[in-house]
Scaffold this motif. Sequence first.
Motif, PDB file in Angstrom:
ATOM      1  N   TYR A   1      29.982 -82.581 -10.382  1.00 11.36           N
ATOM      2  CA  TYR A   1      30.434 -81.428  -9.600  1.00 11.36           C
ATOM      3  C   TYR A   1      29.277 -80.531  -9.124  1.00 11.36           C
ATOM      4  CZ  TYR A   1      35.168 -82.658 -11.018  1.00 11.36           C
ATOM      5  OH  TYR A   1      36.349 -83.318 -11.221  1.00 11.36           O
ATOM      6  N   ARG A   2      29.543 -79.909  -7.970  1.00 15.53           N
ATOM      7  CA  ARG A   2      28.621 -78.963  -7.358  1.00 15.53           C
ATOM      8  C   ARG A   2      29.449 -77.923  -6.602  1.00 15.53           C
ATOM      9  NH1 ARG A   2      26.514 -81.703  -1.757  1.00 15.53           N
ATOM     10  NH2 ARG A   2      28.374 -82.953  -1.307  1.00 15.53           N
ATOM     11  N   LEU A   3      28.788 -76.895  -6.098  1.00 11.34           N
ATOM     12  CA  LEU A   3      29.453 -75.846  -5.337  1.00 11.34           C
ATOM     13  C   LEU A   3      29.092 -75.997  -3.867  1.00 11.34           C
ATOM     14  CD1 LEU A   3      31.130 -73.131  -5.641  1.00 11.34           C
ATOM     15  CD2 LEU A   3      28.931 -71.992  -5.394  1.00 11.34           C
ATOM     16  N   VAL A   4      30.137 -76.038  -3.014  1.00 11.53           N
ATOM     17  CA  VAL A   4      29.912 -76.174  -1.586  1.00 11.53           C
ATOM     18  C   VAL A   4      30.720 -75.113  -0.842  1.00 11.53           C
ATOM     19  CG1 VAL A   4      29.479 -78.661  -1.753  1.00 11.53           C
ATOM     20  CG2 VAL A   4      31.797 -77.834  -1.265  1.00 11.53           C
ATOM     21  N   GLY A   5      30.369 -74.876   0.415  1.00 10.18           N
ATOM     22  CA  GLY A   5      31.074 -73.909   1.236  1.00 10.18           C
ATOM     23  C   GLY A   5      31.255 -74.414   2.650  1.00 10.18           C
ATOM     24  N   ILE A   6      32.173 -73.770   3.377  1.00  9.05           N
ATOM     25  CA  ILE A   6      32.415 -74.134   4.767  1.00  9.05           C
ATOM     26  C   ILE A   6      32.825 -72.879   5.537  1.00  9.05           C
ATOM     27  CG2 ILE A   6      34.865 -74.695   4.454  1.00  9.05           C
ATOM     28  CD1 ILE A   6      34.438 -77.053   6.416  1.00  9.05           C
ATOM     29  N   ASP A   7      32.414 -72.786   6.795  1.00  7.04           N
ATOM     30  CA  ASP A   7      32.778 -71.674   7.672  1.00  7.04           C
ATOM     31  C   ASP A   7      33.679 -72.234   8.763  1.00  7.04           C
ATOM     32  OD1 ASP A   7      33.029 -69.531   9.356  1.00  7.04           O
ATOM     33  OD2 ASP A   7      30.900 -69.005   9.340  1.00  7.04           O
ATOM     34  N   LEU A   8      34.968 -71.944   8.673  1.00  6.48           N
ATOM     35  CA  LEU A   8      35.937 -72.503   9.608  1.00  6.48           C
ATOM     36  C   LEU A   8      35.828 -71.898  10.997  1.00  6.48           C
ATOM     37  CD1 LEU A   8      39.070 -72.620   7.264  1.00  6.48           C
ATOM     38  CD2 LEU A   8      37.398 -74.421   7.717  1.00  6.48           C
ATOM     39  N   ALA A   9      35.142 -70.779  11.117  1.00  4.71           N
ATOM     40  CA  ALA A   9      34.992 -70.143  12.426  1.00  4.71           C
ATOM     41  C   ALA A   9      34.024 -70.915  13.314  1.00  4.71           C
ATOM     42  CB  ALA A   9      34.513 -68.702  12.260  1.00  4.71           C
ATOM     43  N   LYS A  10      33.197 -71.740  12.713  1.00  7.03           N
ATOM     44  CA  LYS A  10      32.226 -72.516  13.475  1.00  7.03           C
ATOM     45  C   LYS A  10      32.866 -73.823  13.937  1.00  7.03           C
ATOM     46  CE  LYS A  10      28.198 -70.677  11.021  1.00  7.03           C
ATOM     47  NZ  LYS A  10      27.020 -71.008  10.166  1.00  7.03           N
ATOM     48  N   ARG A  11      32.720 -74.142  15.179  1.00  8.48           N
ATOM     49  CA  ARG A  11      33.266 -75.380  15.726  1.00  8.48           C
ATOM     50  C   ARG A  11      32.623 -76.585  15.025  1.00  8.48           C
ATOM     51  NH1 ARG A  11      35.983 -76.349  20.357  1.00  8.48           N
ATOM     52  NH2 ARG A  11      35.590 -74.213  21.049  1.00  8.48           N
ATOM     53  N   ASP A  12      33.447 -77.561  14.661  1.00  4.92           N
ATOM     54  CA  ASP A  12      32.958 -78.759  13.960  1.00  4.92           C
ATOM     55  C   ASP A  12      32.171 -78.387  12.706  1.00  4.92           C
ATOM     56  OD1 ASP A  12      34.059 -80.408  15.969  1.00  4.92           O
ATOM     57  OD2 ASP A  12      32.251 -80.150  17.191  1.00  4.92           O
ATOM     58  N   ALA A  13      32.693 -77.399  11.987  1.00  6.04           N
ATOM     59  CA  ALA A  13      31.997 -76.928  10.786  1.00  6.04           C
ATOM     60  C   ALA A  13      31.906 -78.043   9.747  1.00  6.04           C
ATOM     61  CB  ALA A  13      32.741 -75.728  10.201  1.00  6.04           C
ATOM     62  N   GLY A  14      30.794 -78.082   9.051  1.00  7.29           N
ATOM     63  CA  GLY A  14      30.605 -79.044   7.971  1.00  7.29           C
ATOM     64  C   GLY A  14      30.364 -78.327   6.665  1.00  7.29           C
ATOM     65  N   TRP A  15      30.304 -79.104   5.588  1.00  9.16           N
ATOM     66  CA  TRP A  15      30.099 -78.544   4.253  1.00  9.16           C
ATOM     67  C   TRP A  15      28.625 -78.285   4.007  1.00  9.16           C
ATOM     68  CZ3 TRP A  15      34.300 -77.010   1.784  1.00  9.16           C
ATOM     69  CH2 TRP A  15      35.522 -77.620   2.095  1.00  9.16           C
ATOM     70  N   SER A  16      28.333 -77.162   3.377  1.00 12.83           N
ATOM     71  CA  SER A  16      26.965 -76.850   2.972  1.00 12.83           C
ATOM     72  C   SER A  16      26.927 -76.688   1.456  1.00 12.83           C
ATOM     73  CB  SER A  16      26.483 -75.562   3.646  1.00 12.83           C
ATOM     74  OG  SER A  16      27.314 -74.469   3.298  1.00 12.83           O
ATOM     75  N   GLU A  17      25.866 -77.149   0.858  1.00 13.57           N
ATOM     76  CA  GLU A  17      25.728 -77.071  -0.594  1.00 13.57           C
ATOM     77  C   GLU A  17      25.107 -75.742  -0.995  1.00 13.57           C
ATOM     78  OE1 GLU A  17      24.488 -80.485  -3.357  1.00 13.57           O
ATOM     79  OE2 GLU A  17      22.636 -79.324  -3.124  1.00 13.57           O
ATOM     80  N   LEU A  18      25.762 -75.036  -1.937  1.00 16.16           N
ATOM     81  CA  LEU A  18      25.226 -73.773  -2.436  1.00 16.16           C
ATOM     82  C   LEU A  18      24.546 -73.951  -3.783  1.00 16.16           C
ATOM     83  CD1 LEU A  18      27.558 -72.844  -0.368  1.00 16.16           C
ATOM     84  CD2 LEU A  18      27.405 -70.675  -1.586  1.00 16.16           C
ATOM     85  N   VAL A  19      25.203 -74.692  -4.697  1.00 13.57           N
ATOM     86  CA  VAL A  19      24.621 -74.963  -6.010  1.00 13.57           C
ATOM     87  C   VAL A  19      24.735 -76.457  -6.251  1.00 13.57           C
ATOM     88  CG1 VAL A  19      24.721 -74.531  -8.486  1.00 13.57           C
ATOM     89  CG2 VAL A  19      25.260 -72.685  -6.879  1.00 13.57           C
ATOM     90  N   ALA A  20      23.619 -77.096  -6.465  1.00 19.22           N
ATOM     91  CA  ALA A  20      23.579 -78.555  -6.597  1.00 19.22           C
ATOM     92  C   ALA A  20      24.149 -79.010  -7.938  1.00 19.22           C
ATOM     93  CB  ALA A  20      22.140 -79.040  -6.439  1.00 19.22           C
ATOM     94  N   GLU A  21      24.447 -80.290  -7.999  1.00 20.54           N
ATOM     95  CA  GLU A  21      24.908 -80.918  -9.230  1.00 20.54           C
ATOM     96  C   GLU A  21      23.850 -80.805 -10.312  1.00 20.54           C
ATOM     97  OE1 GLU A  21      26.700 -85.328 -10.486  1.00 20.54           O
ATOM     98  OE2 GLU A  21      25.283 -85.134  -8.819  1.00 20.54           O
ATOM     99  N   ARG A  22      24.300 -80.541 -11.542  1.00 25.13           N
ATOM    100  CA  ARG A  22      23.416 -80.464 -12.703  1.00 25.13           C
ATOM    101  C   ARG A  22      23.804 -81.546 -13.697  1.00 25.13           C
ATOM    102  NH1 ARG A  22      21.563 -74.995 -14.022  1.00 25.13           N
ATOM    103  NH2 ARG A  22      22.062 -75.479 -16.185  1.00 25.13           N
ATOM    104  N   GLU A  23      23.069 -81.612 -14.803  1.00 28.71           N
ATOM    105  CA  GLU A  23      23.408 -82.570 -15.853  1.00 28.71           C
ATOM    106  C   GLU A  23      24.735 -82.209 -16.507  1.00 28.71           C
ATOM    107  OE1 GLU A  23      22.967 -85.964 -18.166  1.00 28.71           O
ATOM    108  OE2 GLU A  23      21.811 -85.296 -16.420  1.00 28.71           O
ATOM    109  N   ASP A  24      24.995 -80.898 -16.661  1.00 30.81           N
ATOM    110  CA  ASP A  24      26.256 -80.452 -17.248  1.00 30.81           C
ATOM    111  C   ASP A  24      27.375 -80.493 -16.209  1.00 30.81           C
ATOM    112  OD1 ASP A  24      24.892 -80.006 -19.586  1.00 30.81           O
ATOM    113  OD2 ASP A  24      24.611 -77.862 -19.221  1.00 30.81           O
ATOM    114  N   ILE A  25      28.618 -80.518 -16.696  1.00 32.46           N
ATOM    115  CA  ILE A  25      29.782 -80.560 -15.817  1.00 32.46           C
ATOM    116  C   ILE A  25      30.117 -79.149 -15.339  1.00 32.46           C
ATOM    117  CG2 ILE A  25      32.221 -81.169 -15.656  1.00 32.46           C
ATOM    118  CD1 ILE A  25      30.379 -83.551 -16.026  1.00 32.46           C
ATOM    119  N   LEU A  26      30.215 -78.969 -14.035  1.00 31.22           N
ATOM    120  CA  LEU A  26      30.656 -77.693 -13.473  1.00 31.22           C
ATOM    121  C   LEU A  26      32.184 -77.694 -13.455  1.00 31.22           C
ATOM    122  CD1 LEU A  26      30.299 -74.981 -12.082  1.00 31.22           C
ATOM    123  CD2 LEU A  26      29.913 -76.199  -9.924  1.00 31.22           C
TER     124      LEU A  26
END
Length: 704
Positions: free
Chosen positions: A306-331
């Motif tokens: 698991y990791r933390l991602v975000g998206i901005d729906l106001a942007k046309r053809d919006a894609g996912w951006s990673e905010l906090v990357a996957e770690r060894e521990d489970i998020l």
Amino acid sequence: MPKITYPETRRDDVVEQQFGEAIADPYRWLENDVRNDREVADWVERENRVSRAYLDGLPQRAWFADRMRELLGYERFGLPVKAGPYYFYTRNSGLQNQAQLFVRKGLHGTPRLLLDPNAWAKDGATALDAWEPSDDGRHLLYSVQDGGSDWRILRVRDVATGAALADEVRWAKFTNLAWAGNEGFLYSRFPEPAEGTAFQGLNYNQAIYYHRLGTPQARDELVYATPDHPDYSHSVQVTHDGRLAVITSATGTDARYELRVIDLAHRARDGWKARALVTGFTDDWKLVEGAGEKLWFVTNWQAPRYRLVGIDLAKRDAGWSELVAEREDILEKGDIVGDQLILNYLHDAASHALVYGLDGRKARDLTLNGIGTASGFRGRPGDPETFYSFTSFNQPSAVYRLNLTTGHSEPFAEPALTFDPAAFVVEQRFYSSRDGTRIPMFIVRAKAAAKARRALPTLLYGYGGFDISLTPTFSSQRMAWLEAGGAFAMANIRGGGEYGREWHDAGRGANKQNTFDDFIAAGEFLIAEGITPRGGLAIQGGSNGGLLVGAVVNQRPDLFAAANAQVGVMDMLRFDRFTAGRYWVDDYGYPDREADFRVLRAYSPYHNIRSGVKYPAMLVTTADTDDRVVPGHSFKYAAALQAADLGDKPRLIRIETRAGHGSGKPTDKAIEEGADTLAFLAEWTGLALPEAKVGGFDVQKKAN
């Protein structure tokens, strides 16, 4: 103990051919609903009489019942939720059957009782389930659970006056409570079942509806449904700013979802138009929060841990951006409170929390009180505070308030204890399973016994399924066992979610035997390490854990002295025929597909009882209103145990009335069941009440 004469159980000549194999099912008539079948009800009464006579005669039972009452006799609080000027929270004064819900104006305002479920039923078996205040705090939406059933009734209260509104919604099940503005809410429900099928019929065609306050349920608006896919299930959440409704759809119990979004700001123009965000049922998506048209999720998409991602729906053809990357521990989860991200991680099945800025940069660790489980951290953008709880095997849940400006935590509600937590030690050990896989296990026992390396009668607990993680939590039943001189162990076996997707996949479907091998290896480890003596090991598990207990007893009856299978899935060839059982094919497979059938047939507890082999003492526990794992599973399994030649140890079934799969069970029923179970396991593991004080309690005085 006197020899037990089991009730006579009718055997029918029911045999079906499945993939070239004759499958006998002589007790199929016990699948019938106990409410509607007089013969099944009579069988239940006769079995309970036999079990009651045996359990009441156990010498340790009175002590366990008394001690559990004392251990539960402390004031307990739930996590506060803020809405408008109000704080809402639950409180149990100690031995109340159900927790009450209080409200106070301001954090330090005078508490006022808003809901008292103890007045809803004479037997205390009608419970307050979920609850959610409207954003302005004027109304409280809540769900009512009766007799332990999964069905819910939704009702609303006026917070200022405490008066009940006329609004009532029925046939809700597996639903979130989501306010859409302050005048109505979204919820999930099934069609009204045909008469006589509510507690056993399969659940199909779940849909999302909108209920406007002050209107009858018949006028509720259909928001989202999939009539072409009646097996899909749907739940809905609304972001705290009220802008977006996020619909999560699933095909079973697997955390593989599709996401759709409704822009509530444009509802007057677009109606309930849902925009597809994620399709394909491939990954897990857990909503963290939304602000405007921005959304944040915790996901295992391209990140098994698991990791933390975000998206901005106001942007046309919006894609996912990673905010906090996957770690060894489970998020496990994330929350946005104030202007900060609080991420809850799992490290070797124990919690720890980290605080990040909204830009994804780490700010600090959140210090917790040792090996345990942290939960909560609920809030909304702009809040100056959040609340969380922490618990462990020797620490009942305490509630803390976290100041987000200073990062300082202070107690909000700490329990007054009737035992000394420092008298017990919690440790984590690792052992090797049959295939060499390293498995973690928590072990709890008195410090003096651990220091002296004294072998103790041990209660081993497991689950191992559905991507569910077992973490350290307090239980008055387990503490009573520890104070009586026993040890407690909890194995984090494969099939759970302790190490992410791979750990789950390694213990389900064709890999399910790994789960059983892990649990058997845990028992062997406890004996080999001198933690428990041979002949002193008891095992326990509920639901999928009940299946676990039934399967390992069949495979290694010599290893265990006693076993308690709680509300277990025992007939693996027919589990998908009842209520929510059809969802479980994600973990178990399909009984009508030959490859899956071969796997299920090999370990199904009901079909693999080994007559002519000595079995441990068996106590099967279930409840007549369990509409999650219908009691017919346990009825058939217990009848088959009693009919087989398994030695002289008892094979009993305890059937609770006006109770279900576990949630909502009143305190007095929980104490009675706990005392029966512990006394039974103590009898057959050699756990004798000690003559010395343990944890600050004079055990011998109480026993006399």
